[in-house]
Write a protein that holds these residues in place. Structure first.
Motif, PDB file in Angstrom:
ATOM      1  N   SER A 164       0.831  -1.209   0.000  1.00 22.36           N
ATOM      2  CA  SER A 164       0.000   0.000   0.000  1.00 22.36           C
ATOM      3  C   SER A 164       0.864   1.257   0.000  1.00 22.36           C
ATOM      4  O   SER A 164       2.016   1.236   0.439  1.00 22.36           O
ATOM      5  CB  SER A 164      -0.884  -0.043   1.259  1.00 22.36           C
ATOM      6  OG  SER A 164      -1.532   1.178   1.482  1.00 22.36           O
ATOM      7  N   GLY A 165       0.289   2.353  -0.512  1.00 19.72           N
ATOM      8  CA  GLY A 165       1.040   3.616  -0.574  1.00 19.72           C
ATOM      9  C   GLY A 165       2.011   3.606  -1.740  1.00 19.72           C
ATOM     10  O   GLY A 165       1.864   2.836  -2.695  1.00 19.72           O
ATOM     11  N   THR A 215      -1.445   3.732   9.485  1.00 22.35           N
ATOM     12  CA  THR A 215      -2.576   4.417  10.131  1.00 22.35           C
ATOM     13  C   THR A 215      -3.868   3.703   9.745  1.00 22.35           C
ATOM     14  O   THR A 215      -4.755   3.477  10.582  1.00 22.35           O
ATOM     15  CB  THR A 215      -2.633   5.904   9.686  1.00 22.35           C
ATOM     16  OG1 THR A 215      -1.356   6.492   9.915  1.00 22.35           O
ATOM     17  CG2 THR A 215      -3.691   6.674  10.447  1.00 22.35           C
ATOM     18  N   ARG A 271      -3.341   4.235  -3.583  1.00 23.58           N
ATOM     19  CA  ARG A 271      -3.975   4.943  -2.464  1.00 23.58           C
ATOM     20  C   ARG A 271      -5.423   4.484  -2.453  1.00 23.58           C
ATOM     21  O   ARG A 271      -5.980   4.134  -3.501  1.00 23.58           O
ATOM     22  CB  ARG A 271      -3.915   6.452  -2.648  1.00 23.58           C
ATOM     23  CG  ARG A 271      -2.615   6.980  -3.262  1.00 23.58           C
ATOM     24  CD  ARG A 271      -1.475   7.102  -2.289  1.00 23.58           C
ATOM     25  NE  ARG A 271      -0.219   7.407  -2.987  1.00 23.58           N
ATOM     26  CZ  ARG A 271       0.969   7.420  -2.433  1.00 23.58           C
ATOM     27  NH1 ARG A 271       1.103   7.130  -1.150  1.00 23.58           N
ATOM     28  NH2 ARG A 271       2.040   7.713  -3.125  1.00 23.58           N
ATOM     29  N   ARG A 303       8.852  13.087   0.400  1.00 19.74           N
ATOM     30  CA  ARG A 303       7.647  13.660   1.019  1.00 19.74           C
ATOM     31  C   ARG A 303       8.022  14.795   1.959  1.00 19.74           C
ATOM     32  O   ARG A 303       8.414  15.831   1.519  1.00 19.74           O
ATOM     33  CB  ARG A 303       6.870  12.572   1.764  1.00 19.74           C
ATOM     34  CG  ARG A 303       6.007  11.738   0.867  1.00 19.74           C
ATOM     35  CD  ARG A 303       4.585  11.816   1.362  1.00 19.74           C
ATOM     36  NE  ARG A 303       3.707  11.031   0.515  1.00 19.74           N
ATOM     37  CZ  ARG A 303       2.614  10.435   0.932  1.00 19.74           C
ATOM     38  NH1 ARG A 303       2.272  10.517   2.191  1.00 19.74           N
ATOM     39  NH2 ARG A 303       1.860   9.795   0.102  1.00 19.74           N
ATOM     40  N   SER A 355      -0.282   3.891   5.402  1.00 16.67           N
ATOM     41  CA  SER A 355      -0.793   2.514   5.359  1.00 16.67           C
ATOM     42  C   SER A 355      -0.933   1.949   6.765  1.00 16.67           C
ATOM     43  O   SER A 355      -1.883   1.211   7.058  1.00 16.67           O
ATOM     44  CB  SER A 355       0.166   1.635   4.557  1.00 16.67           C
ATOM     45  OG  SER A 355       0.300   2.147   3.253  1.00 16.67           O
ATOM     46  N   ASP A 404       3.733   5.174   6.554  1.00 13.42           N
ATOM     47  CA  ASP A 404       2.981   5.609   7.742  1.00 13.42           C
ATOM     48  C   ASP A 404       1.477   5.705   7.498  1.00 13.42           C
ATOM     49  O   ASP A 404       0.677   5.351   8.363  1.00 13.42           O
ATOM     50  CB  ASP A 404       3.555   6.917   8.297  1.00 13.42           C
ATOM     51  CG  ASP A 404       3.522   8.054   7.297  1.00 13.42           C
ATOM     52  OD1 ASP A 404       3.361   7.793   6.088  1.00 13.42           O
ATOM     53  OD2 ASP A 404       3.661   9.211   7.717  1.00 13.42           O
TER      54      ASP A 404
HETATM   55  P1  ATP Z   1       4.406   6.372   1.191  1.00 14.63           P
HETATM   56  O1  ATP Z   1       4.777   7.339   2.273  1.00 14.63           O
HETATM   57  O2  ATP Z   1       5.543   5.551   0.730  1.00 14.63           O
HETATM   58  O3  ATP Z   1       3.669   6.992   0.054  1.00 14.63           O
HETATM   59  P2  ATP Z   1       2.133   5.580   2.781  1.00 14.63           P
HETATM   60  O4  ATP Z   1       1.687   4.263   3.277  1.00 14.63           O
HETATM   61  O5  ATP Z   1       2.447   6.615   3.822  1.00 14.63           O
HETATM   62  O6  ATP Z   1       3.379   5.290   1.827  1.00 14.63           O
HETATM   63  P3  ATP Z   1      -0.281   6.999   2.027  1.00 14.63           P
HETATM   64  O7  ATP Z   1      -0.759   7.430   0.698  1.00 14.63           O
HETATM   65  O8  ATP Z   1      -0.089   8.040   3.073  1.00 14.63           O
HETATM   66  O9  ATP Z   1       1.058   6.171   1.756  1.00 14.63           O
HETATM   67  O10 ATP Z   1      -1.318   5.914   2.614  1.00 14.63           O
HETATM   68  C1  ATP Z   1      -1.669   4.759   1.883  1.00 14.63           C
HETATM   69  C2  ATP Z   1      -3.093   4.395   2.155  1.00 14.63           C
HETATM   70  O11 ATP Z   1      -3.281   4.112   3.547  1.00 14.63           O
HETATM   71  C3  ATP Z   1      -4.123   5.464   1.858  1.00 14.63           C
HETATM   72  O12 ATP Z   1      -4.441   5.557   0.503  1.00 14.63           O
HETATM   73  C4  ATP Z   1      -5.313   4.960   2.663  1.00 14.63           C
HETATM   74  O13 ATP Z   1      -5.936   3.870   1.993  1.00 14.63           O
HETATM   75  C5  ATP Z   1      -4.621   4.407   3.919  1.00 14.63           C
HETATM   76  N1  ATP Z   1      -4.664   5.432   4.956  1.00 14.63           N
HETATM   77  C6  ATP Z   1      -3.860   6.495   5.089  1.00 14.63           C
HETATM   78  N2  ATP Z   1      -4.244   7.263   6.148  1.00 14.63           N
HETATM   79  C7  ATP Z   1      -5.326   6.653   6.682  1.00 14.63           C
HETATM   80  C8  ATP Z   1      -6.189   6.955   7.781  1.00 14.63           C
HETATM   81  N3  ATP Z   1      -6.021   8.033   8.547  1.00 14.63           N
HETATM   82  N4  ATP Z   1      -7.199   6.090   8.033  1.00 14.63           N
HETATM   83  C9  ATP Z   1      -7.415   5.000   7.274  1.00 14.63           C
HETATM   84  N5  ATP Z   1      -6.609   4.679   6.220  1.00 14.63           N
HETATM   85  C10 ATP Z   1      -5.598   5.482   5.930  1.00 14.63           C
END
Ligand code: ATP
Length: 346
Positions: A16-17, A118, A83, A183, A116, A114
């Motif tokens: 994810s992400g 969350t 996402r 980021r 993902s 982070d």
């Molecule tokens: P990267 O930093 O490498 O892009 P990431 O995991 O931080 O990876 P994000 O786009 O922030 O990438 O999050 C990925 C997915 O996690 C989001 O599209 C969503 O589906 C889920 N997600 C993020 N924040 C939340 C939240 N507060 N509650 C529920 N799901 C969340």
């Protein structure tokens, strides 16, 4: 945190992400380790969409040894990533929980960053199974792990690109401003900047946006000083999301403000792709095995981490909330020693 131990039969797995080089190595490792312990791994596609949207739920499948053959060297992720905004809503989380329950998943392993994690914690509120995070992000911005999967490859990719830019910059005696991903964290920028002997590193650790006007003046003076002292290239490495308008805007401002000609180069997504370097393949493999063993041990709400080279578990909450700063030694060495010497080098 350990939940009541039960016999694990089915592990769900998704990426994810932002994709990160080494995610495939982690998928392979989870599947091989689970096979060793006679556990099935169900792969869900396109991040959390694979748990939420019918068109993707229907594509979930048991991952075989054949599926993960010859993928350790590939960037991207065979499970696809995305996402999934629906996870931000209660109905999306409920749908994800239902999918996991309907498919009799005992534990969900998510490889991501982070955001993902969350999402994983939010899902944990609605679903009884175990949740385990594996840190897969080029940004290296998760706390309590030495490194995240993908970071080392992204740094190497940045270095290779800037080494090439350096050749051109030397040949034309030009100033380049190279913008790197990360980021809101400066791990990639600082490490690449140091490794490429950048004349300047501009990142969150040594600059904040409210000082743009004074920084512009300072940069112009330092570039002009360096140009007077010697003929040669001058490379400024800067973090994305740092300067209003990014590298392109800074190029315009240096031209307008001081008549300095320079070229912007935004490396962008090139840093997310490519074959993972040895360090990421090995880290991902160790983490994948550790994640499966954590599931068997009944752990939940944790992220697999590497601490001083050894595998360990940390709470997901601490991994995402504590923040991870670029080493102050690295920042100090660049800012107070290397950059100053570079300005005066003849
Ligand atoms: P990267 O930093 O490498 O892009 P990431 O995991 O931080 O990876 P994000 O786009 O922030 O990438 O999050 C990925 C997915 O996690 C989001 O599209 C969503 O589906 C889920 N997600 C993020 N924040 C939340 C939240 N507060 N509650 C529920 N799901 C969340």
């Amino acid at each position: 945190m350990t939940s009541a131990t039960k016999q694990v039969k089915r592990i769900g797995l998704l990426t994810s992400g932002g994709d990160a080089p080494g995610m495939n190595a982690a998928i392979r490792s989870v599947v091989l380790a689970a096979h060793h312990y006679h556990i099935d791994v169900i792969g869900f596609v396109h991040g959390y969409n694979g748990l939420v949207l019918e068109e993707y739920i229907s594509q979930s499948k048991t991952l075989t040894l054949n599926d993960v053959n010859s993928i350790i060297h590939q960037g991207g992720t065979i499970l696809k990533s995305a996402r999934c905004p629906m996870m931000l809503e209660r109905s999306g989380l409920e749908q994800a929980a239902n999918t996991l329950t309907e498919q009799a998943i005992d534990a969900l392993i998510v490889i991501g960053g982070d955001g993902s994690f969350t999402g994983l914690l939010a899902l944990q509120q609605l679903w009884q199974g175990q949740v385990i995070g594996v840190p897969g992000t080029i940004d290296n911005d998760l706390a309590n792990t030495d490194f995240t999967i993908g970071f080392s490859t992204a740094v190497n990719t940045g270095i290779e690109a800037i080494d090439k830019i350096r050749d051109t910059a030397d040949a034309f005696e030009r100033v380049f401003i190279v913008e790197l991903m990360g980021r809101h964290s400066g791990h990639i920028t600082f490490n690449v900047g140091i490794a490429c002997a950048a004349e300047q590193v501009l990142s969150f650790e040594n600059f904040s946006q409210e000082n743009e006007a004074s920084k512009l003046k300072q940069l112009a003076e330092e570039i002009q000083q360096a140009q007077q002292n010697r003929h040669g290239s001058y490379i400024i490495v800067m973090a994305e999301n740092l300067w209003s308008g990014g590298a392109t805007k800074l190029v315009e401002q240096l031209q307008t403000f001081a008549g300095i000609e320079c070229t912007a180069c935004v490396l962008g997504h090139i840093q997310r792709g490519g074959s993972p370097v040895a360090k990421d393949r090995i880290l991902a493999t160790k983490m994948g095995v550790c994640a499966v063993q954590a599931v068997i041990a009944g752990e939940t709400g944790i992220m697999i981490a590497e601490q001083q080279g050894a595998m360990s578990h940390v709470l997901l909450t601490s991994a995402i909330s504590e923040g991870k700063h670029v080493s102050s030694q690295l920042v100090d060495a660049q800012q107070n020693i290397l950059a100053l010497s570079a300005q005066t080098h003849c």
